[in-house]
Design a protein around this motif. Structure first.
Motif, PDB file in Angstrom:
ATOM      1  N   LEU A 123       9.589  10.685  -7.242  1.00 38.65           N
ATOM      2  CA  LEU A 123       9.846   9.693  -7.756  1.00 38.65           C
ATOM      3  C   LEU A 123       9.683   8.475  -5.900  1.00 38.65           C
ATOM      4  CD1 LEU A 123      12.403  10.125  -9.939  1.00 38.65           C
ATOM      5  CD2 LEU A 123       9.946   9.378 -10.681  1.00 38.65           C
ATOM      6  N   PRO A 124       8.682   7.853  -5.316  1.00 33.12           N
ATOM      7  CA  PRO A 124       8.834   7.489  -4.204  1.00 33.12           C
ATOM      8  C   PRO A 124       9.401   6.140  -4.161  1.00 33.12           C
ATOM      9  CG  PRO A 124       6.381   8.254  -4.568  1.00 33.12           C
ATOM     10  CD  PRO A 124       7.485   8.408  -6.152  1.00 33.12           C
ATOM     11  N   SER A 129       6.394  -1.813  -8.103  1.00 32.40           N
ATOM     12  CA  SER A 129       5.112  -0.560  -9.281  1.00 32.40           C
ATOM     13  C   SER A 129       3.824  -1.059  -8.696  1.00 32.40           C
ATOM     14  CB  SER A 129       5.362  -0.968 -10.262  1.00 32.40           C
ATOM     15  OG  SER A 129       4.946  -2.107 -11.218  1.00 32.40           O
ATOM     16  N   GLN A 130       3.204  -2.344  -8.211  1.00 30.08           N
ATOM     17  CA  GLN A 130       2.019  -3.084  -7.408  1.00 30.08           C
ATOM     18  C   GLN A 130       2.058  -3.059  -6.264  1.00 30.08           C
ATOM     19  OE1 GLN A 130      -0.510  -2.758  -9.741  1.00 30.08           O
ATOM     20  NE2 GLN A 130       0.578  -2.126 -11.577  1.00 30.08           N
ATOM     21  N   THR A 141       3.655   3.622 -10.152  1.00 28.10           N
ATOM     22  CA  THR A 141       4.330   4.314 -11.416  1.00 28.10           C
ATOM     23  C   THR A 141       3.296   5.331 -11.577  1.00 28.10           C
ATOM     24  OG1 THR A 141       3.560   2.829 -13.007  1.00 28.10           O
ATOM     25  CG2 THR A 141       5.733   2.908 -12.096  1.00 28.10           C
ATOM     26  N   LYS A 142       1.843   5.204 -11.132  1.00 27.15           N
ATOM     27  CA  LYS A 142       0.585   5.680 -12.620  1.00 27.15           C
ATOM     28  C   LYS A 142       0.037   6.365 -11.181  1.00 27.15           C
ATOM     29  CE  LYS A 142      -0.096   2.810 -15.815  1.00 27.15           C
ATOM     30  NZ  LYS A 142      -1.322   1.971 -16.706  1.00 27.15           N
ATOM     31  N   LEU A 162       0.717   7.540   1.828  1.00 24.74           N
ATOM     32  CA  LEU A 162      -0.072   5.539   2.291  1.00 24.74           C
ATOM     33  C   LEU A 162       1.557   4.983   2.074  1.00 24.74           C
ATOM     34  CD1 LEU A 162      -1.873   3.808   1.884  1.00 24.74           C
ATOM     35  CD2 LEU A 162      -2.415   4.040  -0.827  1.00 24.74           C
ATOM     36  N   LEU A 163       2.912   5.341   1.249  1.00 25.07           N
ATOM     37  CA  LEU A 163       3.787   4.430   1.220  1.00 25.07           C
ATOM     38  C   LEU A 163       3.847   4.416   2.306  1.00 25.07           C
ATOM     39  CD1 LEU A 163       5.256   4.952  -2.074  1.00 25.07           C
ATOM     40  CD2 LEU A 163       3.817   3.153  -2.005  1.00 25.07           C
ATOM     41  N   TYR A 164       4.268   5.431   3.698  1.00 28.86           N
ATOM     42  CA  TYR A 164       4.932   5.489   4.098  1.00 28.86           C
ATOM     43  C   TYR A 164       4.639   5.282   5.658  1.00 28.86           C
ATOM     44  CZ  TYR A 164       7.742   7.810   8.230  1.00 28.86           C
ATOM     45  OH  TYR A 164       8.404   8.109   9.451  1.00 28.86           O
ATOM     46  N   LEU A 165       3.032   5.217   5.118  1.00 31.05           N
ATOM     47  CA  LEU A 165       1.699   4.094   6.139  1.00 31.05           C
ATOM     48  C   LEU A 165       2.668   2.679   6.043  1.00 31.05           C
ATOM     49  CD1 LEU A 165      -1.314   6.350   6.727  1.00 31.05           C
ATOM     50  CD2 LEU A 165       0.509   6.598   7.665  1.00 31.05           C
ATOM     51  N   LEU A 166       2.526   2.396   4.219  1.00 33.28           N
ATOM     52  CA  LEU A 166       2.367   1.091   4.731  1.00 33.28           C
ATOM     53  C   LEU A 166       3.721   0.369   5.235  1.00 33.28           C
ATOM     54  CD1 LEU A 166       1.556   0.332   1.025  1.00 33.28           C
ATOM     55  CD2 LEU A 166       0.204  -0.691   2.609  1.00 33.28           C
ATOM     56  N   LYS A 167       5.272   1.637   4.923  1.00 38.43           N
ATOM     57  CA  LYS A 167       5.942   0.770   5.882  1.00 38.43           C
ATOM     58  C   LYS A 167       6.084   0.922   6.969  1.00 38.43           C
ATOM     59  CE  LYS A 167      10.763   2.772   5.834  1.00 38.43           C
ATOM     60  NZ  LYS A 167      11.672   4.047   5.764  1.00 38.43           N
TER      61      LYS A 167
END
Length: 228
Positions: A123-124, A129-130, A141-142, A162-167
């Motif tokens: 659960l990142p 969610s989008q 979520t998906k 990916l979320l870490y890179l976006l951060k």
């Protein structure tokens, strides 16, 4: 509710030790000595939250079983048990989509820590969610990366990276920073693991040339994601 673990280990002594220890740590463990017994679960009811698979098993090896599971449940987290330290085994597991691996005989406490770390990543920690990324859209979520030319279902580890890179968008981020924060260890094998996942993300974003994950030799990566 207890986390349900799928344990596939053909060694009766080692399997029993792992099962008992994990149950003492408040996990619910379904232990299978024969990997072929898993097949009916994969295509029907699959009540597990994480799988621990031995690599070297008769009839169906751990890699083959993992491919079967991931084909039906692409975001199912997997951890491999391997009795060998050969690089090819570990890299094969990472390319299949495994979240982690540990060599046998393993320290049960270390195994539990690795399991808990994987489950944390299920659960990142994101507030949206989008997320719009250039021509792409990420549904966290998906675990679904969408593009007009097609969709890609990410693994938990892929989305986490990916979320870490976006951060850290539009910055230079070091390899050590990524490994210390996401893998929580930094050695040759985790470094190769990072390279595998970076290559996958580049492949997924190939349809949008504005998205750049540029390698900086000896440093890390320069990140440039066009976001809205």
């Amino acid at each position: 509710m207890k986390t349900k673990i799928l344990l596939v280990e053909d060694d009766p002594d080692f399997g029993m030790i792992l099962k008992q220890y994990l149950e003492l740590e408040d996990f619910e463990v379904s232990w299978f000595q024969n990997p072929e017994d898993i097949v009916p679960f994969v295509q029907a009811d699959f009540p597990f939250q994480i799988g621990i698979l031995d690599v070297m098993m008769p009839n169906v090896d751990g890699f083959s079983l993992a491919k079967m599971i991931i084909k039906e449940r692409s975001n199912f987290p997997l951890l491999f048990l391997t009795a060998k330290n050969q690089k090819i085994d570990r890299l094969t597991g990472l390319k299949i989509g495994a979240d982690d691996y540990i060599s046998k005989p393993c320290d049960p406490e270390e195994l539990v820590l690795r399991i808990k770390n994987i489950l944390k990543r299920t659960l990142p920690a994101v507030t949206e969610s989008q997320i719009k990324i250039g021509e792409f859209s990420l549904d966290t979520t998906k675990l679904l990366l969408s593009h007009p030319d097609g969709n890609t279902r990410l693994t938990i580890r892929e989305q986490e990276l990916l979320l870490y890179l976006l951060k850290h968008n539009r910055t230079i981020i070091t390899r050590d920073n990524i490994l210390d924060n996401l893998w929580e260890t930094n050695d040759y094998f985790t470094g190769r693991s990072l390279d595998v996942f970076i290559s996958r993300l580049r492949k997924y974003f190939i349809h949008d040339p504005q998205i750049k994950i540029q390698s900086l030799r000896g440093i890390g990566f320069e990140i440039d994601f066009p976001t809205n």
